[in-house]
Design a protein around this motif. Structure first.
Motif, mmCIF file in Angstrom:
data_model
loop_
_atom_site.group_PDB
_atom_site.id
_atom_site.type_symbol
_atom_site.label_atom_id
_atom_site.label_comp_id
_atom_site.label_asym_id
_atom_site.label_seq_id
_atom_site.Cartn_x
_atom_site.Cartn_y
_atom_site.Cartn_z
ATOM 1 N N ILE A 57 46.538 49.392 40.477
ATOM 2 C CA ILE A 57 45.362 49.749 39.664
ATOM 3 C C ILE A 57 45.800 50.490 38.409
ATOM 4 O O ILE A 57 45.304 50.222 37.306
ATOM 5 N N ASP A 58 46.734 51.409 38.551
ATOM 6 C CA ASP A 58 47.244 52.154 37.402
ATOM 7 C C ASP A 58 47.922 51.230 36.402
ATOM 8 O O ASP A 58 47.809 51.422 35.184
ATOM 9 N N ARG A 59 48.644 50.231 36.889
ATOM 10 C CA ARG A 59 49.307 49.281 36.000
ATOM 11 C C ARG A 59 48.284 48.522 35.154
ATOM 12 O O ARG A 59 48.476 48.333 33.948
ATOM 13 N N ILE A 60 47.213 48.072 35.789
ATOM 14 C CA ILE A 60 46.188 47.314 35.079
ATOM 15 C C ILE A 60 45.546 48.175 34.000
ATOM 16 O O ILE A 60 45.303 47.724 32.873
ATOM 17 N N ARG A 64 39.516 27.892 34.615
ATOM 18 C CA ARG A 64 40.772 27.583 35.296
ATOM 19 C C ARG A 64 41.092 28.600 36.387
ATOM 20 O O ARG A 64 42.097 28.455 37.085
ATOM 21 N N ASN A 65 40.245 29.630 36.524
ATOM 22 C CA ASN A 65 40.434 30.654 37.554
ATOM 23 C C ASN A 65 39.378 30.506 38.638
ATOM 24 O O ASN A 65 38.186 30.405 38.341
ATOM 25 N N ARG A 66 39.819 30.489 39.880
ATOM 26 C CA ARG A 66 38.878 30.368 40.995
ATOM 27 C C ARG A 66 38.087 31.666 41.181
ATOM 28 O O ARG A 66 36.891 31.643 41.505
ATOM 29 N N TYR A 67 38.750 32.809 41.015
ATOM 30 C CA TYR A 67 38.109 34.104 41.204
ATOM 31 C C TYR A 67 38.252 34.938 39.927
ATOM 32 O O TYR A 67 39.185 34.742 39.148
ATOM 33 N N THR A 68 37.341 35.885 39.753
ATOM 34 C CA THR A 68 37.330 36.683 38.524
ATOM 35 C C THR A 68 38.257 37.890 38.581
ATOM 36 O O THR A 68 38.400 38.603 37.590
ATOM 37 N N ASP A 69 38.890 38.138 39.737
ATOM 38 C CA ASP A 69 39.727 39.330 39.878
ATOM 39 C C ASP A 69 41.151 39.013 40.322
ATOM 40 O O ASP A 69 41.895 39.914 40.713
ATOM 41 N N VAL A 70 41.541 37.748 40.287
ATOM 42 C CA VAL A 70 42.896 37.362 40.702
ATOM 43 C C VAL A 70 43.552 36.587 39.566
ATOM 44 O O VAL A 70 43.201 35.429 39.310
ATOM 45 N N THR A 96 48.887 33.698 51.067
ATOM 46 C CA THR A 96 50.099 33.255 50.366
ATOM 47 C C THR A 96 51.187 34.319 50.431
ATOM 48 O O THR A 96 52.341 34.043 50.777
ATOM 49 N N GLY A 97 50.837 35.562 50.101
ATOM 50 C CA GLY A 97 51.814 36.640 50.138
ATOM 51 C C GLY A 97 52.317 36.920 51.534
ATOM 52 O O GLY A 97 53.514 37.164 51.744
ATOM 53 N N ASN A 102 54.974 43.266 42.427
ATOM 54 C CA ASN A 102 55.535 43.256 41.082
ATOM 55 C C ASN A 102 55.370 41.892 40.418
ATOM 56 O O ASN A 102 55.267 41.788 39.195
ATOM 57 N N ASP A 103 55.356 40.834 41.233
ATOM 58 C CA ASP A 103 55.322 39.480 40.696
ATOM 59 C C ASP A 103 53.944 38.839 40.681
ATOM 60 O O ASP A 103 53.719 37.884 39.932
ATOM 61 N N ARG A 104 53.029 39.331 41.511
ATOM 62 C CA ARG A 104 51.670 38.768 41.489
ATOM 63 C C ARG A 104 50.684 39.785 42.044
ATOM 64 O O ARG A 104 50.933 40.426 43.070
ATOM 65 N N LEU A 105 49.574 39.901 41.373
ATOM 66 C CA LEU A 105 48.497 40.808 41.744
ATOM 67 C C LEU A 105 48.005 40.519 43.173
ATOM 68 O O LEU A 105 47.857 39.356 43.554
ATOM 69 N N LEU A 106 47.815 41.582 43.952
ATOM 70 C CA LEU A 106 47.156 41.517 45.262
ATOM 71 C C LEU A 106 47.925 40.772 46.351
ATOM 72 O O LEU A 106 47.366 40.457 47.406
ATOM 73 N N MET A 107 49.203 40.493 46.136
ATOM 74 C CA MET A 107 49.964 39.804 47.188
ATOM 75 C C MET A 107 49.973 40.637 48.477
ATOM 76 O O MET A 107 50.209 41.858 48.430
ATOM 77 N N ILE A 108 49.785 39.963 49.617
ATOM 78 C CA ILE A 108 49.470 40.610 50.902
ATOM 79 C C ILE A 108 48.251 41.496 50.636
ATOM 80 O O ILE A 108 48.323 42.698 50.448
ATOM 81 N N GLN A 109 47.097 40.864 50.651
ATOM 82 C CA GLN A 109 45.885 41.443 50.065
ATOM 83 C C GLN A 109 45.272 42.579 50.873
ATOM 84 O O GLN A 109 44.722 43.518 50.305
#
Length: 301
Positions: free
Chosen positions: A27-30, A49-55, A235-236, A269-276
């Motif tokens: 959250i701080d990074r964003i 092109r995005n399925r969700y508005t927060d990913v 996925t994560g 570090n590589d993708r937002l919300l991995m292992i959500q």
């Protein structure tokens, strides 16, 4: 006899605190921006092109389509020690040709003749579409869609060659033809894992992981493409399962460290919300504790 790894002794409260710490950091990074931006994903022309508005994928390591017009796709390069993946959202109806263009272009960049895709979501879940069915029952010609979106590929055809069913997943073999080039696609569809939940059968995912790695070695594929619906939770978690399945020495030899937490940080570090979710994160500790205890003789203390 092995000394019991440090990570197996960590209490649940500490595991939860670690998960929350990484989430707060994200959250701080964003909020801070600078290197942690997703400005391309947020452009108005990429909304559909995005399925969700927060990913979103981070700008710094997003996968790019072969297009000078608009190279955006919601997918990220995942670079781990000795292993690489692409994590992607599940294709939308309007991004099927983008997904296949990504698959072809990334394979072509590495000089490979085969493509491995692992899909970890039902097409529909609780009456809500989670992923478009992006492979044909027989064959598709996507060439006109490439032209419409100015994707720099001469043509594209996909043919369904055959399918093989396993207890929890289906392997579909496809042929992806671009111009005169034909690539073999190995598409694994795992259909027994509910969104945001933990898998009901971790061992079947290990079976899937073993199949993927056998293919990677025989077909010399470096980077499998992994996706669920958003491309982050299941996925994560699958990437973590797959990674430790192949690098189990990291778990066994961790006398004074927590490799699961370290991998969790690398994935975020590589993708937002991995292992959500916390439940998915806790599942990795529970599952691998059972696996490691079963397979290795540890000291009782």
């Amino acid at each position: 006899m092995f000394p019991r790894p440090f990570w197996m002794k960590i209490p649940n409260t500490t595991i939860e605190d670690a998960f929350n710490k990484v989430t707060r950091t994200e959250i701080d990074r964003i909020r801070a921006g600078d290197t942690w931006t997703h400005s391309v994903a947020a452009k108005p022309q990429n909304k559909l092109r995005n399925r969700y508005t927060d990913v979103f994928p981070w700008d710094k390591n997003r996968v790019k389509l072969p297009s000078k017009h608009n190279d955006y796709i919601n997918a990220s390069h995942i670079d781990l020690p000795d292993s690489r993946y692409i994590a992607s959202q599940g294709p939308l109806r309007q991004t099927i040709h983008h997904f296949w263009s990504m698959c072809y272009n990334e394979s072509q960049r590495r000089g490979e003749d085969d493509i491995i895709i692992v899909m970890i979501t039902p097409l529909v879940e609780n009456n809500r579409k989670k992923c478009e069915k992006y492979w044909p029952d027989e064959s598709w010609d996507l060439s006109s869609l490439l032209k419409e979106d100015q994707i720099d590929l001469p043509s594209m055809n996909i043919t369904n060659d055959r399918s093989t069913s396993f207890s929890k997943f289906t392997l579909t073999e496809l042929s992806l033809t671009v111009g005169d080039d034909v690539k073999k696609v190995w598409h694994y569809y795992y259909h027994d894992w509910a969104d945001t939940r933990t898998p009901s059968d971790g061992l079947s995912l290990i079976e899937l992981s073993n199949q993927v790695h056998k293919l990677k070695s025989t077909k010399k594929v470096q980077v499998p493409i992994i996706h669920c619906s958003a491309g982050v939770g299941r996925t994560g978690t699958f990437i973590a399962l797959d990674y430790f399945n192949i690098h189990d020495e990291l778990l066994v030899d961790a006398e004074n460290s927590d490799p699961i937490y370290e991998l969790f940080q690398l994935l975020r570090n590589d993708r937002l919300l991995m292992i959500q979710t916390l439940e998915q994160y806790e599942f990795l500790y529970e599952f691998f504790s059972k696996v490691v205890l079963k397979d290795f003789p540890f000291e009782k203390k």
